[in-house]
Scaffold this motif. Structure first.
Motif, PDB file in Angstrom:
ATOM      1  N   ASN A  91       0.795  -1.050  -0.019  1.00 46.84           N
ATOM      2  CA  ASN A  91      -0.036  -0.149   0.017  1.00 46.84           C
ATOM      3  C   ASN A  91       0.836   1.135  -0.136  1.00 46.84           C
ATOM      4  O   ASN A  91       0.553   2.169  -0.627  1.00 46.84           O
ATOM      5  N   LYS A  96      -0.633   4.582  -1.080  1.00 47.52           N
ATOM      6  CA  LYS A  96      -1.894   4.778  -0.312  1.00 47.52           C
ATOM      7  C   LYS A  96      -1.267   4.728   1.132  1.00 47.52           C
ATOM      8  O   LYS A  96      -1.244   3.696   2.045  1.00 47.52           O
ATOM      9  N   ASP A  99      -3.726   3.656   3.882  1.00 51.65           N
ATOM     10  CA  ASP A  99      -4.106   2.465   4.207  1.00 51.65           C
ATOM     11  C   ASP A  99      -2.826   1.700   4.637  1.00 51.65           C
ATOM     12  O   ASP A  99      -3.082   0.658   5.420  1.00 51.65           O
ATOM     13  N   ASP A 230      -8.923  -1.043  -7.526  1.00 53.59           N
ATOM     14  CA  ASP A 230      -9.635  -0.763  -6.200  1.00 53.59           C
ATOM     15  C   ASP A 230     -11.076  -0.930  -6.617  1.00 53.59           C
ATOM     16  O   ASP A 230     -11.851   0.011  -5.886  1.00 53.59           O
TER      17      ASP A 230
END
Length: 270
Positions: A91, A96, A99, A230
């Motif tokens: 992640n 990200k 996350d 996603d």
């Protein structure tokens, strides 16, 4: 240690062999699925996997499925907690950061309060479980998936995900265990636990498609595309769906051609 390195080299050699096979068959001419130039080899591996699953993996999973639900849940949570560290790393590699931080928090909470991950306390606290691997990370940064590949025992993959899998396994804590018996036992338990979770899904696949191989190929490609984006993948034409529509249309035309024309009323009266 030597056995782990030997296993890693064997996996890498398998991937390299498949890549070489792709190069040798790339000029085989048009036809078939454009993402599956190794279809004859893949179908042979698929049949091998089906036999191995029927006589070894599925029976083992069915026996394991008799275990009490709390035990199966605890086993799944334990291995899921081990994977959260690498999931968090992927992640972070994808940018990200929220996350990734959540995955790190999950690992800390479940490894301590959750007794090495046996209890999934992090989910109860609102820290969502994610599923990321290096294949998804490579896809996120634009690396193409390459040809579809069926791996022995492991099933559907592609060239990008196979390379990612090799690195995933290289950093997997279970594969880092030095004692061979312990490492093999943990690996086997994790595999059987995952296979038991799919006992209902494989029956659906058997009943849903005339060509299970094509069904699994299409499912895997769509599933991975959905993971990389996603849940919001771009619209991509699936050759399997197009072939199915052509077959259905051909069957309809053939059936229509076979229906005899209704006799003329005047002829009946005469």
């Amino acid at each position: 240690m030597k056995n782990r390195k030997a296993a890693s080299r064997a996996l890498l050699q398998s991937v390299a062999t498949l890549a070489l096979g792709l190069g040798l068959t790339a000029c085989a001419g048009p036809g078939g699925h454009p993402k599956d130039p190794l279809e004859p080899l893949n179908r042979a591996t698929f049949r091998f996997n089906e036999v191995a699953d029927k006589y070894v993996m599925r029976p083992a999973a069915q026996v394991y499925d008799f275990a009490p639900l709390p035990i199966k849940t605890g086993v799944g949570n334990f291995f899921g907690n081990i994977g959260d560290l690498w999931i968090g790393a992927n992640n972070l590699l994808q940018g990200k950061f929220v996350d990734g931080a959540s995955d790190g928090g999950r690992f800390l909470v479940n490894s301590t309060v959750g007794l090495l991950g046996v209890f999934d306390i992090a989910t109860e606290l609102g820290l969502e479980k994610h599923e990321e691997d290096l294949g998804q990370t490579l896809g996120f940064w634009g690396v193409g998936d390459g040809p579809y590949i069926v791996l022995p025992f492991l099933g559907s993959s592609n060239l990008r995900d196979s390379v990612g899998l090799y690195i995933d396994l290289s950093v997997d804590p279970v594969w880092q265990v030095n004692e061979v018996a312990t490492r093999n036992s943990l690996s086997g338990l994790r595999f059987v636990n995952r296979r038991a979770a799919l006992l209902g899904a494989d029956t659906t696949a058997d009943q849903a498609a005339l060509d299970k191989y094509g069904y699994m190929r299409s499912f895997y490609m769509q599933y991975r595309l959905n993971q990389i984006y996603d849940g919001q993948p771009p619209r991509v034409k699936d050759p399997d769906d197009e072939e199915a529509r052509v077959d259905d249309a051909g069957a309809t035309l053939a059936a229509t051609a076979e229906v005899p024309a209704a006799p003329d009323k005047k002829e009946n009266q005469e």
